[in-house]
Design an enzyme around this catalytic site. Structure first.
Site, mmCIF file in Angstrom:
data_model
loop_
_atom_site.group_PDB
_atom_site.id
_atom_site.type_symbol
_atom_site.label_atom_id
_atom_site.label_comp_id
_atom_site.label_asym_id
_atom_site.label_seq_id
_atom_site.Cartn_x
_atom_site.Cartn_y
_atom_site.Cartn_z
ATOM 1 N N MET A 1 0.850 -1.194 0.000
ATOM 2 C CA MET A 1 0.000 0.000 0.000
ATOM 3 C C MET A 1 0.888 1.247 0.000
ATOM 4 O O MET A 1 0.431 2.348 0.312
ATOM 5 C CB MET A 1 -0.937 -0.010 1.211
ATOM 6 C CG MET A 1 -1.904 -1.199 1.169
ATOM 7 S SD MET A 1 -3.437 -0.933 2.045
ATOM 8 C CE MET A 1 -2.853 -0.670 3.713
ATOM 9 N N GLY B 1 11.182 -2.853 5.234
ATOM 10 C CA GLY B 1 10.463 -4.128 5.195
ATOM 11 C C GLY B 1 9.982 -4.449 3.779
ATOM 12 O O GLY B 1 10.180 -5.552 3.272
ATOM 13 N N HIS B 2 9.383 -3.445 3.117
ATOM 14 C CA HIS B 2 8.923 -3.667 1.738
ATOM 15 C C HIS B 2 10.114 -3.982 0.827
ATOM 16 O O HIS B 2 10.030 -4.838 -0.045
ATOM 17 C CB HIS B 2 8.243 -2.401 1.198
ATOM 18 C CG HIS B 2 7.006 -1.993 1.942
ATOM 19 N ND1 HIS B 2 6.932 -0.841 2.702
ATOM 20 C CD2 HIS B 2 5.789 -2.583 2.031
ATOM 21 C CE1 HIS B 2 5.718 -0.732 3.213
ATOM 22 N NE2 HIS B 2 5.005 -1.770 2.834
#
Ligand code: PAF
Length: 285
Positions: free
Chosen positions: A30, A36-37
């Site tokens: 999103m 983390g992404h």
């Protein structure tokens, strides 16, 4: 790299890559990207895949009183981060492209959607499963990467893939944490400095819980109480849940015998944070 790929063109492009023999990976997000992404992208690259990242703040998974409107967005920054990380195609569909009409078809993963976060966010996992099913149909990936921070989400998606025979391999990637242990989340930007400092108790209490299991604690309720007490003593966080559940099917456990997930959700002001730790009796994973 900001591009307004339309579904039709995206499909044609991805099919072209498939014809060249490339595996296709999707990293659904999103946006408001953090480390983390980017670790999901790293794993997808490591698998040698052509990496499609989607950035779409999905209204279907937000409750009426939740933060859809104020969810942090910064497409320009996300776009450069994605490019630097090696994303091959960034899919940032407009709302009308994803939902040209009100959805009459929804994907509901029963039981798994009714526990933990599903209790306080009714409809959330139906929103997630539906948009992920749409993304899988649009991109037709071989691999899909999700962060383990959203442990329940991963279980819901795995079950959807299995129940609906979707030809996608779901891989989950370990939680990326700040130096002090707080799980990285796009929502961490909402925290005041005081709340941010206190929120580290979530990670610390999960670690204490895991240590208690290693030392022989086998009562799930005792463990939950231990963690709740620490959070209450060391922060102003308002506990939504602290639960020890079977790591595979998220069923309730009383005696800890096999792999369990210790999962929690705690509100700091308006900001609801989640975190978890998977623990196997004997071996901590
Ligand atoms: O984890 C998220 O960011 C979202 O739930 C997802 C998987 C991108 C679906 O909107």
């Amino acid at each position: 790299m900001i591009s307004t790929w339309f579904i039709k063109e995206l499909r044609a492009h991805v099919q072209g890559e498939k014809r060249k023999g490339k595996k296709i990976a999707i990293v659904p997000t999103m946006g408001y990207l953090h480390r983390g992404h980017l670790s999901l992208v790293e794993e997808a690259k490591r698998a040698g895949a052509f990496v499609v990242m989607s950035i779409f703040v999905n209204p279907l998974q937000f409750g009426p009183k939740e933060d859809f409107g104020r969810y942090p967005r910064d497409l320009e920054r996300d776009s450069s981060l994605a490019e630097e990380a090696g994303v091959d195609l960034l899919f940032h569909p407009a709302l009308e492209e994803m939902y040209p009409e009100p959805m009459l078809t929804l994907v509901e993963v029963k039981e798994l959607d009714a526990v933990l976060c599903g209790k306080s966010r009714p409809g959330h996992f139906t929103g997630v499963a539906t948009v992920v099913a749409k993304l899988f149909n649009i991109v037709q990936p071989d691999l899909a990467f999700f962060g383990q921070k959203d442990y329940q989400q991963v279980q819901v998606i795995r079950r959807m893939v299995s129940d609906l025979n979707m030809p996608v391999e779901v891989r989950s990637v370990p939680i990326a944490r700040a130096e002090d242990g707080l799980a990285l989340s796009s929502r961490n930007v909402y925290l005041s400095p005081q709340q941010r400092a206190e929120a580290v108790v979530l990670y610390q209490s999960l670690e204490e819980g895991a240590a208690a299991i290693r030392k022989g604690e086998r009562s799930a309720r005792a463990l939950e109480n231990l963690i709740r007490a620490k959070i209450k003593a060391e922060s102003s966080g308002d506990i939504d849940y602290v639960e020890v559940r079977d790591a595979a099917d998220l069923k309730e456990v009383t005696e800890i015998e096999g792999p369990v997930v210790i999962a929690l959700a705690v509100k700091f002001g308006q900001t609801r944070l989640i975190d978890n730790k998977v623990v196997e009796v004997g071996t901590d994973v």
